[in-house]
Design an enzyme around this catalytic site. Sequence first.
Site, PDB file in Angstrom:
ATOM      1  N   ASP A 135       0.845  -1.193   0.000  1.00  0.00           N
ATOM      2  CA  ASP A 135       0.000   0.000   0.000  1.00  0.00           C
ATOM      3  C   ASP A 135       0.883   1.247   0.000  1.00  0.00           C
ATOM      4  O   ASP A 135       1.607   1.493   0.964  1.00  0.00           O
ATOM      5  CB  ASP A 135      -0.889  -0.054   1.256  1.00  0.00           C
ATOM      6  CG  ASP A 135      -1.702   1.217   1.434  1.00  0.00           C
ATOM      7  OD1 ASP A 135      -1.867   1.965   0.446  1.00  0.00           O
ATOM      8  OD2 ASP A 135      -2.170   1.456   2.572  1.00  0.00           O
TER       9      ASP A 135
ATOM     10  N   ASN B 130      -0.285   4.460  -0.359  1.00  0.00           N
ATOM     11  CA  ASN B 130      -0.910   5.730   0.048  1.00  0.00           C
ATOM     12  C   ASN B 130      -1.625   5.663   1.400  1.00  0.00           C
ATOM     13  O   ASN B 130      -2.388   6.560   1.752  1.00  0.00           O
ATOM     14  CB  ASN B 130      -1.876   6.230  -1.044  1.00  0.00           C
ATOM     15  CG  ASN B 130      -3.021   5.252  -1.269  1.00  0.00           C
ATOM     16  OD1 ASN B 130      -3.105   4.225  -0.575  1.00  0.00           O
ATOM     17  ND2 ASN B 130      -3.895   5.548  -2.206  1.00  0.00           N
TER      18      ASN B 130
ATOM     19  N   ASP C 284      -4.072   3.874   2.624  1.00  0.00           N
ATOM     20  CA  ASP C 284      -5.517   3.623   2.815  1.00  0.00           C
ATOM     21  C   ASP C 284      -5.793   2.175   3.233  1.00  0.00           C
ATOM     22  O   ASP C 284      -6.946   1.760   3.315  1.00  0.00           O
ATOM     23  CB  ASP C 284      -6.313   3.997   1.549  1.00  0.00           C
ATOM     24  CG  ASP C 284      -5.962   3.107   0.357  1.00  0.00           C
ATOM     25  OD1 ASP C 284      -5.079   2.227   0.498  1.00  0.00           O
ATOM     26  OD2 ASP C 284      -6.569   3.289  -0.714  1.00  0.00           O
TER      27      ASP C 284
ATOM     28  N   ASP D  37      -1.798  -1.146  -3.859  1.00  0.00           N
ATOM     29  CA  ASP D  37      -2.124  -0.394  -5.072  1.00  0.00           C
ATOM     30  C   ASP D  37      -1.019  -0.513  -6.122  1.00  0.00           C
ATOM     31  O   ASP D  37       0.048  -1.072  -5.868  1.00  0.00           O
ATOM     32  CB  ASP D  37      -2.422   1.074  -4.734  1.00  0.00           C
ATOM     33  CG  ASP D  37      -1.375   1.646  -3.793  1.00  0.00           C
ATOM     34  OD1 ASP D  37      -0.181   1.414  -4.061  1.00  0.00           O
ATOM     35  OD2 ASP D  37      -1.733   2.292  -2.780  1.00  0.00           O
TER      36      ASP D  37
ATOM     37  N   ASP E 116      -5.549 -10.166 -15.624  1.00  0.00           N
ATOM     38  CA  ASP E 116      -6.559 -11.186 -15.380  1.00  0.00           C
ATOM     39  C   ASP E 116      -7.771 -10.852 -16.245  1.00  0.00           C
ATOM     40  O   ASP E 116      -8.292  -9.735 -16.171  1.00  0.00           O
ATOM     41  CB  ASP E 116      -6.948 -11.159 -13.891  1.00  0.00           C
ATOM     42  CG  ASP E 116      -7.155 -12.544 -13.329  1.00  0.00           C
ATOM     43  OD1 ASP E 116      -7.885 -13.314 -13.960  1.00  0.00           O
ATOM     44  OD2 ASP E 116      -6.598 -12.833 -12.254  1.00  0.00           O
TER      45      ASP E 116
ATOM     46  N   ASP F 268      -9.862 -16.253 -16.325  1.00  0.00           N
ATOM     47  CA  ASP F 268     -10.626 -16.767 -15.197  1.00  0.00           C
ATOM     48  C   ASP F 268     -11.674 -17.792 -15.657  1.00  0.00           C
ATOM     49  O   ASP F 268     -12.421 -17.532 -16.610  1.00  0.00           O
ATOM     50  CB  ASP F 268     -11.327 -15.568 -14.536  1.00  0.00           C
ATOM     51  CG  ASP F 268     -11.916 -15.887 -13.191  1.00  0.00           C
ATOM     52  OD1 ASP F 268     -11.149 -16.212 -12.280  1.00  0.00           O
ATOM     53  OD2 ASP F 268     -13.160 -15.814 -13.054  1.00  0.00           O
TER      54      ASP F 268
ATOM     55  N   GLU G 292      -7.605 -20.666 -16.625  1.00  0.00           N
ATOM     56  CA  GLU G 292      -7.965 -21.321 -15.362  1.00  0.00           C
ATOM     57  C   GLU G 292      -9.102 -22.288 -15.679  1.00  0.00           C
ATOM     58  O   GLU G 292     -10.141 -21.873 -16.202  1.00  0.00           O
ATOM     59  CB  GLU G 292      -8.402 -20.290 -14.328  1.00  0.00           C
ATOM     60  CG  GLU G 292      -8.525 -20.902 -12.948  1.00  0.00           C
ATOM     61  CD  GLU G 292      -9.563 -20.239 -12.066  1.00  0.00           C
ATOM     62  OE1 GLU G 292      -9.482 -20.405 -10.844  1.00  0.00           O
ATOM     63  OE2 GLU G 292     -10.484 -19.566 -12.584  1.00  0.00           O
TER      64      GLU G 292
ATOM     65  N   HIS H 241      -4.119 -17.160  -5.202  1.00  0.00           N
ATOM     66  CA  HIS H 241      -5.033 -16.427  -4.313  1.00  0.00           C
ATOM     67  C   HIS H 241      -6.253 -17.256  -3.917  1.00  0.00           C
ATOM     68  O   HIS H 241      -7.047 -16.809  -3.093  1.00  0.00           O
ATOM     69  CB  HIS H 241      -5.467 -15.134  -5.002  1.00  0.00           C
ATOM     70  CG  HIS H 241      -6.310 -15.406  -6.211  1.00  0.00           C
ATOM     71  ND1 HIS H 241      -5.801 -15.993  -7.358  1.00  0.00           N
ATOM     72  CD2 HIS H 241      -7.625 -15.229  -6.443  1.00  0.00           C
ATOM     73  CE1 HIS H 241      -6.769 -16.143  -8.242  1.00  0.00           C
ATOM     74  NE2 HIS H 241      -7.894 -15.686  -7.708  1.00  0.00           N
ATOM     75  N   ASP H 242      -6.426 -18.438  -4.506  1.00  0.00           N
ATOM     76  CA  ASP H 242      -7.562 -19.296  -4.159  1.00  0.00           C
ATOM     77  C   ASP H 242      -7.138 -20.487  -3.311  1.00  0.00           C
ATOM     78  O   ASP H 242      -7.962 -21.361  -3.029  1.00  0.00           O
ATOM     79  CB  ASP H 242      -8.225 -19.846  -5.434  1.00  0.00           C
ATOM     80  CG  ASP H 242      -8.957 -18.767  -6.215  1.00  0.00           C
ATOM     81  OD1 ASP H 242      -9.376 -17.770  -5.605  1.00  0.00           O
ATOM     82  OD2 ASP H 242      -9.091 -18.926  -7.445  1.00  0.00           O
TER      83      ASP H 242
HETATM   84  C1  NOJ Z   1     -11.637 -17.977 -10.049  1.00  0.00           C
HETATM   85  C2  NOJ Z   1     -10.906 -16.948  -9.271  1.00  0.00           C
HETATM   86  O1  NOJ Z   1      -9.569 -17.332  -9.166  1.00  0.00           O
HETATM   87  C3  NOJ Z   1     -11.617 -16.823  -7.943  1.00  0.00           C
HETATM   88  O2  NOJ Z   1     -10.888 -16.030  -7.054  1.00  0.00           O
HETATM   89  C4  NOJ Z   1     -12.995 -16.285  -8.195  1.00  0.00           C
HETATM   90  O3  NOJ Z   1     -13.733 -16.298  -6.988  1.00  0.00           O
HETATM   91  C5  NOJ Z   1     -13.753 -17.123  -9.227  1.00  0.00           C
HETATM   92  N1  NOJ Z   1     -12.944 -17.485 -10.336  1.00  0.00           N
HETATM   93  C6  NOJ Z   1     -14.907 -16.354  -9.793  1.00  0.00           C
HETATM   94  O4  NOJ Z   1     -14.423 -15.336 -10.637  1.00  0.00           O
END
Ligand code: NOJ
Length: 645
Positions: free
Chosen positions: A31, A33, A35, A39, A108, A212, A290, A386-387
């Site tokens: 971050d 700035n 907040d 960013d 993405d 995605d 993905e 991130h998942d």
């Molecule tokens: C896959 C993404 O990686 C995930 O984070 C998201 O919740 C779902 N697709 C829906 O876009």
Amino acid sequence: MTSSTGDDHTEHKAWWKSAIIYQIYPTSFFDSNGDGIGDLNGIASKLDYIKDLGVTVIWLSPIYKSPLADMGYDIADYRQIDPRYGTLEDWDRLLKGVHEREMKLMMDLVVNHTSDEHEWFISSSSSKSSPKRGWYIWRPPRTDNKTGVPNNWKSMFEGSVWQYHQETEEYYLHLWDKKQPDLNWENEDVREAVWDVMKFWLDRGCDGFRMDVINVISKTPGLPDAPITDPGEEYQPGTNDSPLSPSLSYPYSSRILLLYLLMNSPRVHEFLREMHTKVLSHYPTITVGETPFTHDPNVLAEYTLPKNNELMMVFPFELMHVDTPLAEGKPQGQATGNKGEGEVVAERAELMYREWKLDELKKIVEKWQLLKMREGYWSGVYIENHDQARSVSRFGNDSSDELQVHSAKGLAVWHVSMRGTCYVYQGQELGLKNAPRSWGIENFLDVASRNWYDKILEQRRKSTGEANPNMDDIMEGIHMKARDHARMPMPVSVLWSSSPNAGFTTGTPWMKVNDDYERWNAASQVGNDDSVLAFWKKALRVRKEYEVLVYGNFTLLAPTHQQLFAYTRKMRNGTVGLVVMNYSKEEVVVDVPKDLTGLQEGGEGYNELGLRCVLSNAGGDSEGESLKEKMVLKPYDARLYISTQ
Ligand code: NOJ
């Protein structure tokens, strides 16, 4: 080396196969700035750190305008940067910085769905006669069931996939959250609009896309009910591979029906080929799809085979389910062979955890490593994003700082020696672990974690009559597997120092930072030769130095051994890579000729290969050593040897 070592992948060489791709989750990276939210300028200020790691391509998770119902995977304007992250000019500056350092930038592309706040959906929902009505998937209420929902499909985030829209008296489809309506890809105008979005970013200088959930953009014609596989549940997973209920009859065989319900449906390849013809073939891009819910290798391969002109690579998901309890009678990793039977493995209860066995994990790895090499299939190799939760907590050992360091380095050895393009998720290079067990559900902010927890809580309240039923098993799963772990500011972002809030922000971070940030942060690892970061840097250098790690053929050794994870990578020119890892808490003594018999295949004596260790987490003189007949591996020791002849 005299004898041939068989096949390899060298006839399909390409720069992006040896790329090192670093995924940034912008909200939690840095971050600039104050907040509390990461960013673009924060990312721009850390480009030297990323370059120094050995990265060649950066992939940014979404930074577009969004109400953040699903952390930016719900896009309200594809051509605007969300003000929380900055401006288009900031993005241009970031791109310039990336290119100046001879790296590339991937965006993405989230086009299965938009946000319900996107102007396309606002128009579509304004009236049945809106010119954009057909851009989304609308259905009138059904009259032959109690609720009126158009079918029984269950959303990925729990509940129905259908949301009733009072004003126009119809339902719209959303496979994820109700704020993420699915686009109707059957509509040509939708596809043209998506091609325009892609061109907008490519013309601005972006180098490619991570796409995605790209295998769900086409849906089964008629949107038929899913078979009842969870009898106690109101909605059914269209991704389930359990047998069809005998009381239901369908015009398709169960296999075809399941494949065609949500993903890999009839027109998906046609749409991707159109994307290639109209957009991708005109730009020097890098693409990765993905592709969840698909464990049939032959179905997935179609997306990347060069003859098909679709995507360069895909992310297979099967490994990410090695610790998911499966429907009875389906041992993990044995659900499908590499024989091409169509099968989709259940992913319900994704947030439940089961102990996995090493042979199960190895079987899955082998299946994907061997897939259609000669035809040119290619994977994106990842064990974090991130998942997913942190790999050291899931596949390594985070029970002490020492084991965390050691097993995180061991995981790096595995990761850099796989066939496929190497993806590293922010913080993985620091060996960061999951949030502590002391965190209650209130600290988990992800819509997937919360909806899952709330659903089970409600069910248990009803069934037990208790206000506070026991939820320990659910919390166990959340502690092991929730997406939140990777999203904490530095698990969600890089912990830049041990200053308050991990140096991530001078303000209040949008999500709690991990409790251990004073010991586990980037600042304490930069310049420390024993750190996980230093090891990753070395591992990535080794990956770049030895082509065999990218293109070599894969052979699993000792497949049923429950502690040893070992394999070779071999090139036609005779180069051999050997990886030997101890994936357990106990010491292992490896008798090389006996335990690693595959090494001698083709009549070669193992000691004639001239194998020398080029990467080892064991310290001392282990690097540089030749392969010995007997090896003592301490818990999580991992070594990579390369032939010198
Ligand atoms: C896959 C993404 O990686 C995930 O984070 C998201 O919740 C779902 N697709 C829906 O876009």
